[in-house]
Design a protein around this motif. Structure first.
Motif, PDB file in Angstrom:
ATOM      1  N   LEU A  99       0.802  -1.218   0.000  1.00  0.00           N
ATOM      2  CA  LEU A  99       0.000   0.000   0.000  1.00  0.00           C
ATOM      3  C   LEU A  99       0.835   1.268   0.000  1.00  0.00           C
ATOM      4  N   TYR A 100       0.256   2.315  -0.572  1.00  0.00           N
ATOM      5  CA  TYR A 100       0.846   3.645  -0.453  1.00  0.00           C
ATOM      6  C   TYR A 100      -0.292   4.667  -0.477  1.00  0.00           C
ATOM      7  N   ARG A 101      -0.027   5.842   0.085  1.00  0.00           N
ATOM      8  CA  ARG A 101      -1.030   6.898   0.148  1.00  0.00           C
ATOM      9  C   ARG A 101      -0.939   7.793  -1.080  1.00  0.00           C
ATOM     10  N   SER A 102      -2.107   8.299  -1.503  1.00  0.00           N
ATOM     11  CA  SER A 102      -2.131   9.200  -2.647  1.00  0.00           C
ATOM     12  C   SER A 102      -3.311  10.158  -2.498  1.00  0.00           C
ATOM     13  N   GLU A 103      -3.165  11.371  -3.021  1.00  0.00           N
ATOM     14  CA  GLU A 103      -4.253  12.343  -2.984  1.00  0.00           C
ATOM     15  C   GLU A 103      -5.090  12.238  -4.256  1.00  0.00           C
ATOM     16  N   VAL A 104      -6.418  12.311  -4.080  1.00  0.00           N
ATOM     17  CA  VAL A 104      -7.367  12.196  -5.185  1.00  0.00           C
ATOM     18  C   VAL A 104      -8.341  13.373  -5.114  1.00  0.00           C
TER      19      VAL A 104
ATOM     20  N   THR B 172      -7.308  11.824   0.758  1.00  0.00           N
ATOM     21  CA  THR B 172      -6.266  10.799   0.684  1.00  0.00           C
ATOM     22  C   THR B 172      -6.881   9.411   0.576  1.00  0.00           C
ATOM     23  N   VAL B 173      -6.359   8.608  -0.333  1.00  0.00           N
ATOM     24  CA  VAL B 173      -6.792   7.212  -0.475  1.00  0.00           C
ATOM     25  C   VAL B 173      -5.584   6.292  -0.313  1.00  0.00           C
ATOM     26  N   LEU B 174      -5.870   5.032  -0.077  1.00  0.00           N
ATOM     27  CA  LEU B 174      -4.842   3.993  -0.034  1.00  0.00           C
ATOM     28  C   LEU B 174      -4.856   3.267  -1.374  1.00  0.00           C
ATOM     29  N   LYS B 175      -3.759   3.319  -2.082  1.00  0.00           N
ATOM     30  CA  LYS B 175      -3.636   2.623  -3.358  1.00  0.00           C
ATOM     31  C   LYS B 175      -2.796   1.368  -3.175  1.00  0.00           C
TER      32      LYS B 175
ATOM     33  N   LEU C 205      -9.511  -6.248  -2.520  1.00  0.00           N
ATOM     34  CA  LEU C 205     -10.920  -5.874  -2.581  1.00  0.00           C
ATOM     35  C   LEU C 205     -11.293  -4.908  -1.459  1.00  0.00           C
ATOM     36  N   LEU C 206     -10.557  -4.951  -0.353  1.00  0.00           N
ATOM     37  CA  LEU C 206     -10.823  -4.043   0.764  1.00  0.00           C
ATOM     38  C   LEU C 206     -10.547  -2.590   0.390  1.00  0.00           C
ATOM     39  N   TYR C 207      -9.776  -2.371  -0.664  1.00  0.00           N
ATOM     40  CA  TYR C 207      -9.360  -1.019  -1.052  1.00  0.00           C
ATOM     41  C   TYR C 207      -9.872  -0.635  -2.438  1.00  0.00           C
ATOM     42  N   SER C 208     -10.806  -1.384  -2.976  1.00  0.00           N
ATOM     43  CA  SER C 208     -11.191  -1.212  -4.380  1.00  0.00           C
ATOM     44  C   SER C 208     -12.202  -0.099  -4.615  1.00  0.00           C
ATOM     45  N   VAL C 209     -12.869   0.382  -3.564  1.00  0.00           N
ATOM     46  CA  VAL C 209     -13.844   1.467  -3.709  1.00  0.00           C
ATOM     47  C   VAL C 209     -13.361   2.687  -2.927  1.00  0.00           C
ATOM     48  N   TRP C 210     -13.338   3.841  -3.591  1.00  0.00           N
ATOM     49  CA  TRP C 210     -12.972   5.101  -2.948  1.00  0.00           C
ATOM     50  C   TRP C 210     -14.239   5.879  -2.602  1.00  0.00           C
ATOM     51  N   VAL C 211     -14.199   6.570  -1.467  1.00  0.00           N
ATOM     52  CA  VAL C 211     -15.339   7.353  -0.988  1.00  0.00           C
ATOM     53  C   VAL C 211     -14.889   8.787  -0.726  1.00  0.00           C
ATOM     54  N   CYS C 212     -15.544   9.727  -1.366  1.00  0.00           N
ATOM     55  CA  CYS C 212     -15.252  11.144  -1.114  1.00  0.00           C
ATOM     56  C   CYS C 212     -15.907  11.555   0.201  1.00  0.00           C
ATOM     57  N   PRO C 213     -15.136  12.054   1.173  1.00  0.00           N
ATOM     58  CA  PRO C 213     -15.726  12.468   2.461  1.00  0.00           C
ATOM     59  C   PRO C 213     -16.547  13.742   2.358  1.00  0.00           C
ATOM     60  N   GLY C 214     -16.394  14.482   1.241  1.00  0.00           N
ATOM     61  CA  GLY C 214     -17.122  15.735   1.100  1.00  0.00           C
ATOM     62  C   GLY C 214     -18.557  15.562   0.653  1.00  0.00           C
TER      63      GLY C 214
END
Length: 351
Positions: A120-125, A135-138, A163-172
């Protein structure tokens, strides 16, 4: 075929390929694996319970070691005697098909992140709906090690579950989608999601679980489905979200929820097969026919399963490997479809 085991004796080892499954008749079998030089116990299997369905029915390698912790007896079921078992004990065969597959449990704890983590690594989306940056975990895809593939196309990986990281959710704005589709919105879809922001926030108000946990993945997939309905996504994309959700429910041992999710996935896959606005390629047509057959099969709808497995076989120019896999499923489905009569008095059953 009865096999006896002394305490400490192995029934099989992790990674082995053998088309056999077992029913424990007496004693206890420990399922475990060695991680980081230490042996971790995954489960204890007792009388009346099954081991190895995935190896027999799907040809997968063993996900763990299995050894007796006390004097034990197991009933061996393999390709040679499976048909006899189905004919003589149809209720037992039905229980085998419904029983949870012996797969490695999903990673339920948050994994370490940062430069020391191998996957894993962190990235901004930037959210394409509300422009919030988060920030998401890629996942380092090239570092994953595939150990096998289930009969419904779920890939299995060594010591990690992407699969635990396959969906991203915008907190806004609570826009959620699979990472591969997250930035790809048409102007119409973007407008629909912007108009539906308040509805999403009302429906999913509350705190999201920690990313990297099973609970977060379940929440994220349910939210992604809500978003997909709002933006009128293609039925095949909605279907795959339902199928992924079914896998996650199975990992969490939520059997009824998993069956419902599979049924919903099947409904949308059928829409994609018969009514999609997009033209299917040969590969897509064959894979979709097979997958619809597999979902019917797992839901116990054998006549429908046979129909779609046959459709997969007759696709011109289709994959030879998938043809063979579909033919294997046709043979097994026919055997199970014939097992509709109740077992004879005194026949063997496992509760």
């Amino acid at each position: 075929m009865i096999h006896s085991l002394a305490p400490g004796e192995f029934l099989f080892h992790r990674g082995e390929h053998k088309r056999e499954m077992y029913i424990v008749l007496q004693g206890k079998i420990e399922l475990s694996k060695v991680t980081g030089g230490q042996r971790k116990v995954l489960a204890l299997v007792g009388p009346g319970e099954f081991i190895g369905q995935s190896s027999l029915l799907e040809g997968l390698s063993r996900p763990s070691d299995a050894r007796a912790v006390e004097d034990s007896l197991v009933l061996v079921i393999n390709e040679e005697n499976l048909e006899q078992v189905i004919k003589m004990h149809p209720q037992l065969a039905a229980k085998i098909m419904r029983a949870p597959r012996d797969k490695p449990p999903a990673q339920k704890e948050t994994l370490r992140t940062g430069p020391e983590h191998p996957f894993l690594y962190r990235s901004e989306v930037k959210c394409p709906v509300c422009s919030t940056t988060f920030t998401v975990l890629k996942v380092f895809e090239h570092k994953l090690s595939v150990t096998g593939q289930d009969s419904d196309f779920r890939q299995r990986y060594r010591d990690f579950e992407p699969l635990l990281y396959s969906v991203w959710v915008c907190p806004g704005c609570f826009y959620a989608n699979q990472r591969t589709d997250f930035p790809n919105l048409s102007a119409r879809q973007k407008k629909l999601l912007q108009d539906g922001r308040a509805e999403r926030q009302k429906a999913f108000s509350g705190t999201m679980a920690t990313p990297g946990t099973l609970e977060f993945a379940l929440q994220a997939h349910r939210l992604a489905l809500f978003n997909s309905e709002q933006m009128a996504a293609e039925p095949d994309k909605i279907a795959r979200l339902w199928l992924h959700l079914a896998w996650l429910y199975e990992d969490g041992e939520q059997k009824e929820a998993a069956l419902d999710a599979r049924a919903r996935a099947l409904e949308h896959f059928r829409q994609a097969y018969f009514n999609s606005s997009r033209t299917l390629s040969t590969k897509q047509e064959q894979q979709l026919a097979y997958l619809i057959g597999e979902l019917h099969f797992r839901l116990g709808r054998y006549a429908e399963a046979l129909d779609f497995f046959r459709r997969a076989v007759v696709v011109r120019g289709g994959s030879a490997a998938l043809n063979e896999q579909a033919r294997d499923r046709i043979a097994l489905t026919r055997k199970l479809a014939k097992s509709t009569n109740p077992p004879a008095a005194g026949s063997f059953g496992v509760e």
